[in-house]
Design a protein around this motif. Structure first.
Motif, PDB file in Angstrom:
ATOM      1  N   LEU A  15       0.878  -0.988   0.009  1.00  0.00           N
ATOM      2  CA  LEU A  15       0.007   0.033  -0.029  1.00  0.00           C
ATOM      3  C   LEU A  15       0.911   1.160  -0.077  1.00  0.00           C
ATOM      4  O   LEU A  15       1.757   1.413   0.752  1.00  0.00           O
ATOM      5  CB  LEU A  15      -0.813   0.077   1.397  1.00  0.00           C
ATOM      6  N   LEU A  16       0.574   2.088  -1.067  1.00  0.00           N
ATOM      7  CA  LEU A  16       1.485   3.348  -1.219  1.00  0.00           C
ATOM      8  C   LEU A  16       0.551   4.508  -0.802  1.00  0.00           C
ATOM      9  O   LEU A  16      -0.486   4.694  -1.531  1.00  0.00           O
ATOM     10  CB  LEU A  16       2.009   3.362  -2.633  1.00  0.00           C
ATOM     11  N   ILE A  17       0.862   5.269   0.197  1.00  0.00           N
ATOM     12  CA  ILE A  17       0.117   6.519   0.603  1.00  0.00           C
ATOM     13  C   ILE A  17       1.030   7.627   0.482  1.00  0.00           C
ATOM     14  O   ILE A  17       1.745   7.845   1.177  1.00  0.00           O
ATOM     15  CB  ILE A  17      -0.374   6.523   2.159  1.00  0.00           C
ATOM     16  N   GLU A  18       0.566   8.351  -0.589  1.00  0.00           N
ATOM     17  CA  GLU A  18       1.472   9.499  -1.338  1.00  0.00           C
ATOM     18  C   GLU A  18       0.662  10.525  -1.894  1.00  0.00           C
ATOM     19  O   GLU A  18       0.002   9.740  -3.034  1.00  0.00           O
ATOM     20  CB  GLU A  18       2.597   8.909  -1.961  1.00  0.00           C
ATOM     21  N   ASP A  19       0.730  11.717  -1.770  1.00  0.00           N
ATOM     22  CA  ASP A  19      -0.371  12.671  -2.419  1.00  0.00           C
ATOM     23  C   ASP A  19       0.339  13.186  -3.522  1.00  0.00           C
ATOM     24  O   ASP A  19      -0.287  13.683  -4.586  1.00  0.00           O
ATOM     25  CB  ASP A  19      -0.610  13.789  -1.493  1.00  0.00           C
ATOM     26  N   GLU A  20       1.658  13.154  -3.859  1.00  0.00           N
ATOM     27  CA  GLU A  20       2.368  13.887  -4.975  1.00  0.00           C
ATOM     28  C   GLU A  20       2.375  12.868  -6.132  1.00  0.00           C
ATOM     29  O   GLU A  20       2.756  11.915  -6.041  1.00  0.00           O
ATOM     30  CB  GLU A  20       3.675  14.369  -4.686  1.00  0.00           C
ATOM     31  N   PRO A  21       1.528  13.187  -7.268  1.00  0.00           N
ATOM     32  CA  PRO A  21       1.460  12.181  -8.371  1.00  0.00           C
ATOM     33  C   PRO A  21       2.601  11.971  -8.831  1.00  0.00           C
ATOM     34  O   PRO A  21       2.790  10.634  -9.377  1.00  0.00           O
ATOM     35  CB  PRO A  21       0.389  12.894  -9.319  1.00  0.00           C
ATOM     36  N   ALA A  22       3.659  12.682  -8.942  1.00  0.00           N
ATOM     37  CA  ALA A  22       4.760  12.387  -9.656  1.00  0.00           C
ATOM     38  C   ALA A  22       5.699  11.458  -9.104  1.00  0.00           C
ATOM     39  O   ALA A  22       6.248  10.352  -9.542  1.00  0.00           O
ATOM     40  CB  ALA A  22       5.679  13.745  -9.877  1.00  0.00           C
ATOM     41  N   ILE A  23       5.810  11.545  -7.539  1.00  0.00           N
ATOM     42  CA  ILE A  23       6.199  10.554  -6.880  1.00  0.00           C
ATOM     43  C   ILE A  23       5.635   9.162  -6.823  1.00  0.00           C
ATOM     44  O   ILE A  23       6.063   8.004  -6.817  1.00  0.00           O
ATOM     45  CB  ILE A  23       6.573  10.982  -5.364  1.00  0.00           C
ATOM     46  N   ARG A  24       4.275   9.327  -6.642  1.00  0.00           N
ATOM     47  CA  ARG A  24       3.521   8.406  -6.897  1.00  0.00           C
ATOM     48  C   ARG A  24       3.802   7.292  -7.895  1.00  0.00           C
ATOM     49  O   ARG A  24       3.849   6.101  -7.792  1.00  0.00           O
ATOM     50  CB  ARG A  24       1.947   8.244  -6.780  1.00  0.00           C
ATOM     51  N   THR A  25       3.890   8.081  -9.153  1.00  0.00           N
ATOM     52  CA  THR A  25       4.216   7.242 -10.562  1.00  0.00           C
ATOM     53  C   THR A  25       5.622   6.644 -10.351  1.00  0.00           C
ATOM     54  O   THR A  25       5.573   5.555 -10.538  1.00  0.00           O
ATOM     55  CB  THR A  25       4.032   8.231 -11.570  1.00  0.00           C
ATOM     56  N   VAL A  26       6.462   7.118  -9.782  1.00  0.00           N
ATOM     57  CA  VAL A  26       7.664   6.760  -9.843  1.00  0.00           C
ATOM     58  C   VAL A  26       7.882   5.449  -9.158  1.00  0.00           C
ATOM     59  O   VAL A  26       8.372   4.327  -9.391  1.00  0.00           O
ATOM     60  CB  VAL A  26       8.879   7.865  -9.279  1.00  0.00           C
ATOM     61  N   VAL A  27       7.389   5.590  -7.789  1.00  0.00           N
ATOM     62  CA  VAL A  27       7.236   4.630  -6.696  1.00  0.00           C
ATOM     63  C   VAL A  27       6.334   3.370  -7.249  1.00  0.00           C
ATOM     64  O   VAL A  27       6.927   2.349  -7.280  1.00  0.00           O
ATOM     65  CB  VAL A  27       6.663   5.039  -5.537  1.00  0.00           C
TER      66      VAL A  27
END
Ligand code: CA
Length: 241
Positions: A15-27
């Motif tokens: 489960l990835l909890i992250e609001d920044e779309p750019a970082i979410r995409t990379v992760v």
């Protein structure tokens, strides 16, 4: 040529909890490449719901979220009984922040910007450890100290007939101490055996986990053990006679 997938047991769910779309995409790209099933949440509240309802094997949790802080998310999912490893993603790197994170129940943290290989390696280490009994476990799988029963196969801890909910890290620490009952284990030994690597962390990052473990054991008279901090040395678990 596609990259080799890690030897597949059951596919792990992260489960990835992250609001920044750019970082979410990379992760997410890193996680998928490693063969994990990914659940994503863009806010703290959504993340708490997902952590509780979707039973992830690991949670990657950003420190700064738009609604509530990552720390509060961590505290809340622990309160609601989520015991899987939690790794915090943080833009900060101070030890104070890290210790605060560990105090609310996180198992580890990774500082942004991070290296893809480092992130992948850290996840693998935590997921592998979650699957394994600690190296010190006995073959029969049951360690008994005082009134505490540590079952290293089912990874459950009981006092009398009551199961004590422990996080992964707390369980691993307790199993190691129980396998070495009566002996002092240094913080370095605990860090190395339980975390599986010696990160550039302060040895005292063990302490918040120990404090929580002690609270859970000491609140039960039937536990019949003393989990002590031995000044200048480390920790010891001994049966009370
Ligand atoms: Ca953020």
């Amino acid at each position: 040529m596609p990259e080799a997938q890690p030897a597949a047991q059951a596919r792990k769910r992260v489960l990835l909890i992250e609001d920044e779309p750019a970082i979410r995409t990379v992760v997410i790209e890193i996680l998928r490449r490693e063969g994990y099933e990914v659940i994503e949440s863009a806010s703290g509240q959504q993340g708490i719901r997902a952590a509780v309802s979707r039973e992830p094997d690991l949670v990657l949790l950003d420190w700064v979220l738009p609604d509530i802080s990552g720390l509060d998310v961590c505290r809340e999912i622990r309160r609601q009984g989520v015991l899987c490893p939690v790794i915090m993603l943080t833009g900060r790197s101070s030890k104070v922040d890290m210790v605060v994170g560990l105090e609310v129940g996180a198992d580890d943290y990774i500082t942004k910007p991070f290296d893809a290989r480092e992130l992948a390696a850290r996840l693998r280490a935590h997921l592998r450890r979650a699957d394994q009994s600690p190296s010190a476990s006995r073959r029969e799988g049951l360690l008994v100290v005082g009134g505490v029963q540590v079952d290293t196969e089912s990874r459950r801890v009981r006092v009398s007939d009551e199961e004590i909910p422990l996080t992964m890290t707390e369980f691993n620490l307790l199993a190691l101490l129980a396998a070495n009952a009566g002996r002092v284990l240094t913080r370095a030994q605990l860090l190395e055996k339980v975390w599986g690597y010696l990160a550039d962390v302060d040895y005292h990052s063990v302490d918040p986990h120990m404090q929580r473990l002690r609270r859970k054991l000491n609140s039960r008279d039937a536990a019949g053990v003393a989990l002590e901090a031995v000044p200048g040395l480390g920790y010891r678990l001994t049966p009370l006679s």
